[in-house]
Design a protein around this motif. Structure first.
Motif, PDB file in Angstrom:
ATOM      1  N   ASN A  60      -7.814  10.692   0.658  1.00 44.14           N
ATOM      2  CA  ASN A  60      -7.544  10.164  -0.893  1.00 44.14           C
ATOM      3  C   ASN A  60      -7.727  11.505  -1.608  1.00 44.14           C
ATOM      4  O   ASN A  60      -6.835  12.246  -1.968  1.00 44.14           O
ATOM      5  CB  ASN A  60      -8.630   9.136  -1.279  1.00 44.14           C
ATOM      6  CG  ASN A  60      -8.070   8.267  -2.267  1.00 44.14           C
ATOM      7  OD1 ASN A  60      -7.065   7.703  -2.177  1.00 44.14           O
ATOM      8  ND2 ASN A  60      -8.623   8.419  -3.338  1.00 44.14           N
ATOM      9  N   TYR A  85       0.718   1.234  -3.907  1.00 42.51           N
ATOM     10  CA  TYR A  85      -0.523   1.693  -4.345  1.00 42.51           C
ATOM     11  C   TYR A  85      -0.954   2.960  -3.992  1.00 42.51           C
ATOM     12  O   TYR A  85      -1.408   3.740  -4.990  1.00 42.51           O
ATOM     13  CB  TYR A  85      -1.621   0.521  -3.715  1.00 42.51           C
ATOM     14  CG  TYR A  85      -2.933   0.766  -4.328  1.00 42.51           C
ATOM     15  CD1 TYR A  85      -3.268   0.389  -5.640  1.00 42.51           C
ATOM     16  CD2 TYR A  85      -3.957   1.215  -3.321  1.00 42.51           C
ATOM     17  CE1 TYR A  85      -4.601   0.643  -6.019  1.00 42.51           C
ATOM     18  CE2 TYR A  85      -5.403   1.093  -3.835  1.00 42.51           C
ATOM     19  CZ  TYR A  85      -5.517   0.787  -5.347  1.00 42.51           C
ATOM     20  OH  TYR A  85      -6.972   1.192  -5.576  1.00 42.51           O
ATOM     21  N   TYR A  86      -0.798   3.533  -2.943  1.00 38.69           N
ATOM     22  CA  TYR A  86      -1.124   4.991  -2.668  1.00 38.69           C
ATOM     23  C   TYR A  86      -0.232   6.001  -3.087  1.00 38.69           C
ATOM     24  O   TYR A  86      -0.638   6.982  -3.289  1.00 38.69           O
ATOM     25  CB  TYR A  86      -1.414   5.000  -1.009  1.00 38.69           C
ATOM     26  CG  TYR A  86      -2.334   4.385  -0.193  1.00 38.69           C
ATOM     27  CD1 TYR A  86      -3.465   3.980  -0.891  1.00 38.69           C
ATOM     28  CD2 TYR A  86      -2.216   3.687   1.089  1.00 38.69           C
ATOM     29  CE1 TYR A  86      -4.467   3.325  -0.299  1.00 38.69           C
ATOM     30  CE2 TYR A  86      -3.270   2.985   1.758  1.00 38.69           C
ATOM     31  CZ  TYR A  86      -4.269   2.901   1.095  1.00 38.69           C
ATOM     32  OH  TYR A  86      -5.388   2.085   1.493  1.00 38.69           O
ATOM     33  N   THR A 146      -7.234  -5.011   1.522  1.00 36.08           N
ATOM     34  CA  THR A 146      -7.832  -4.733   2.945  1.00 36.08           C
ATOM     35  C   THR A 146      -8.332  -5.818   3.688  1.00 36.08           C
ATOM     36  O   THR A 146      -8.158  -6.997   3.084  1.00 36.08           O
ATOM     37  CB  THR A 146      -9.011  -3.733   2.451  1.00 36.08           C
ATOM     38  OG1 THR A 146      -9.662  -3.031   3.648  1.00 36.08           O
ATOM     39  CG2 THR A 146     -10.168  -4.598   1.744  1.00 36.08           C
ATOM     40  N   LEU A 167       0.806  -1.204   0.035  1.00 37.60           N
ATOM     41  CA  LEU A 167       0.040  -0.035   0.109  1.00 37.60           C
ATOM     42  C   LEU A 167       0.837   1.169  -0.030  1.00 37.60           C
ATOM     43  O   LEU A 167       0.804   2.237  -0.888  1.00 37.60           O
ATOM     44  CB  LEU A 167      -1.214   0.135   1.160  1.00 37.60           C
ATOM     45  CG  LEU A 167      -2.133  -1.037   1.152  1.00 37.60           C
ATOM     46  CD1 LEU A 167      -2.987  -0.838   2.343  1.00 37.60           C
ATOM     47  CD2 LEU A 167      -2.939  -0.773   0.007  1.00 37.60           C
ATOM     48  N   SER A 223      -3.172  -2.978  -7.213  1.00 42.95           N
ATOM     49  CA  SER A 223      -4.830  -2.941  -6.644  1.00 42.95           C
ATOM     50  C   SER A 223      -4.669  -2.703  -5.032  1.00 42.95           C
ATOM     51  O   SER A 223      -3.611  -2.787  -4.451  1.00 42.95           O
ATOM     52  CB  SER A 223      -5.183  -4.365  -6.928  1.00 42.95           C
ATOM     53  OG  SER A 223      -4.939  -4.737  -8.331  1.00 42.95           O
ATOM     54  N   ASP A 224      -6.188  -2.685  -4.573  1.00 39.90           N
ATOM     55  CA  ASP A 224      -6.177  -2.328  -3.036  1.00 39.90           C
ATOM     56  C   ASP A 224      -6.382  -3.621  -2.571  1.00 39.90           C
ATOM     57  O   ASP A 224      -6.708  -4.647  -2.955  1.00 39.90           O
ATOM     58  CB  ASP A 224      -7.492  -1.773  -2.982  1.00 39.90           C
ATOM     59  CG  ASP A 224      -7.533  -1.207  -1.582  1.00 39.90           C
ATOM     60  OD1 ASP A 224      -6.817  -0.944  -0.856  1.00 39.90           O
ATOM     61  OD2 ASP A 224      -8.759  -1.383  -0.933  1.00 39.90           O
ATOM     62  N   SER A 235      -6.455   0.124   6.209  1.00 39.43           N
ATOM     63  CA  SER A 235      -5.126   0.310   5.321  1.00 39.43           C
ATOM     64  C   SER A 235      -4.028  -0.132   6.378  1.00 39.43           C
ATOM     65  O   SER A 235      -2.811   0.106   5.986  1.00 39.43           O
ATOM     66  CB  SER A 235      -5.404   1.356   4.760  1.00 39.43           C
ATOM     67  OG  SER A 235      -5.012   2.314   5.688  1.00 39.43           O
TER      68      SER A 235
END
Length: 325
Positions: free
Chosen positions: A65, A15-16, A247, A11, A244-245, A141
């Protein structure tokens, strides 16, 4: 490596950093993706609790976000009580530079120079007299370990998952919270300590997936282009890793207990999102929209509320805490 390292790298190192979009053009929907009503309802609630504070109040979104939620809250405050805008300042806590740039750009587009936005990379950098902290899908997260009895999840050099001996500290933590199988979130107490230290007085509200207590199952999943994948069933994680996310569902019992370890913090409530939104004034907001005689706006708001209640209302929970108020 430990799964928590893998999760954090996925993440925060990948991703982030890409300033990913959510909603129709992203990998997943949130309550904010449904429309502005979620933030407008929150604005009504924020106005109702603002009387508990003396002086300037910082509305602080953590993990914003694209910044839409805070923007919707600002618009709601302006709609319900325009003179009250001057009693607030608006803040985002965001460690990722690409997301900070996106948030600033969106605020510039929404408000021009009329609304100032303050950014902090970390709560450690912030000092508030009065703060109302808000977040949506933030804590799922947080890096976690994954346990199953006497085993803990690890990741090999080729991103393959395997089970091995549990770390004694994680074992003790899992035993304390009666987690025989599931995710163990890390660094919650550290985060809550920093949050509390950043504000003399605060009210804290967050929305996220989860239950009060352990579900006795592993909930880790991947969201990619609105499709859901079971992390443990995927043989090739390289196609998802950092793209991809990822969680999991929160165990709010751990969340609550770790927050209440912080001196001066009080627990306020834990509710299904559907109940929380109604208690925060959803019906009153719809009534205001109805009285505007704008049929399209009322129809849109009604559809949004139905989605928030029936699609998000049960799986998502709202939890609140305060200090000094």
């Amino acid at each position: 490596m430990r799964f928590s390292q893998f999760f954090n790298s996925w993440l925060n190192d990948g991703y982030y950093k890409k300033a990913v979009k959510i909603g129709k053009n992203g990998d997943f929907f949130t309550s904010v993706s449904v429309g502005s009503l979620f933030g407008v309802i929150l604005s009504r609630y924020i106005l109702s609790i603002s009387s508990k504070f003396d002086g300037k109040i910082s509305i602080v979104e953590i993990g914003a976000n694209e910044g839409y939620l805070l923007a919707d809250i600002i618009q709601g405050i302006f709609t319900f009580s325009p003179k009250s805008l001057s009693k607030f300042e608006f803040v985002m806590v965001e460690p990722h530079e690409n997301l900070r740039l996106l948030q600033r750009a969106n605020f510039k587009e929404f408000f021009g120079d009329e609304i100032s936005l303050t950014h902090y990379k970390s709560l450690k950098d912030a000092k508030f007299k009065n703060a109302i902290f808000i977040s949506n899908e933030l804590f799922d997260s947080f890096a976690c370990e994954v346990v199953d009895g006497e085993k803990m999840l690890y990741v090999g050099e080729n991103l393959e998952l395997f089970w091995d001996k549990i770390d004694p500290e994680i074992k003790d933590f899992a035993k304390k919270y009666e987690v025989k199988k599931g995710e163990i979130p890390l660094k919650l107490y550290e985060f809550f300590t920093n949050l509390s230290a950043s504000a003399s007085k605060f009210h804290f509200i967050t929305f996220d997936y989860g239950d009060m207590g352990s579900r006795g199952d592993i909930t880790l999943r991947i969201y990619d282009n609105h499709r859901v994948y079971n992390l443990l069933e995927e043989k090739d994680l390289s196609k998802f890793y950092k793209n991809s996310d990822i969680t999991y569902d929160l165990n709010f019992e751990i969340f609550k207990s770790e927050f209440l370890k912080v001196k001066g913090v009080k627990f306020i409530s834990f509710k299904k999102q559907s109940v929380a939104l109604m208690d925060m004034g959803a019906s009153e907001v719809l009534s205001v929209v109805s009285n505007s005689n704008n049929k399209n706006a009322y129809k849109n708001a009604t559809l949004q509320l139905k989605r928030l209640i029936y699609e998000f209302g049960s799986r998502f929970k709202a939890i609140e805490f305060s200090k000094g108020v």
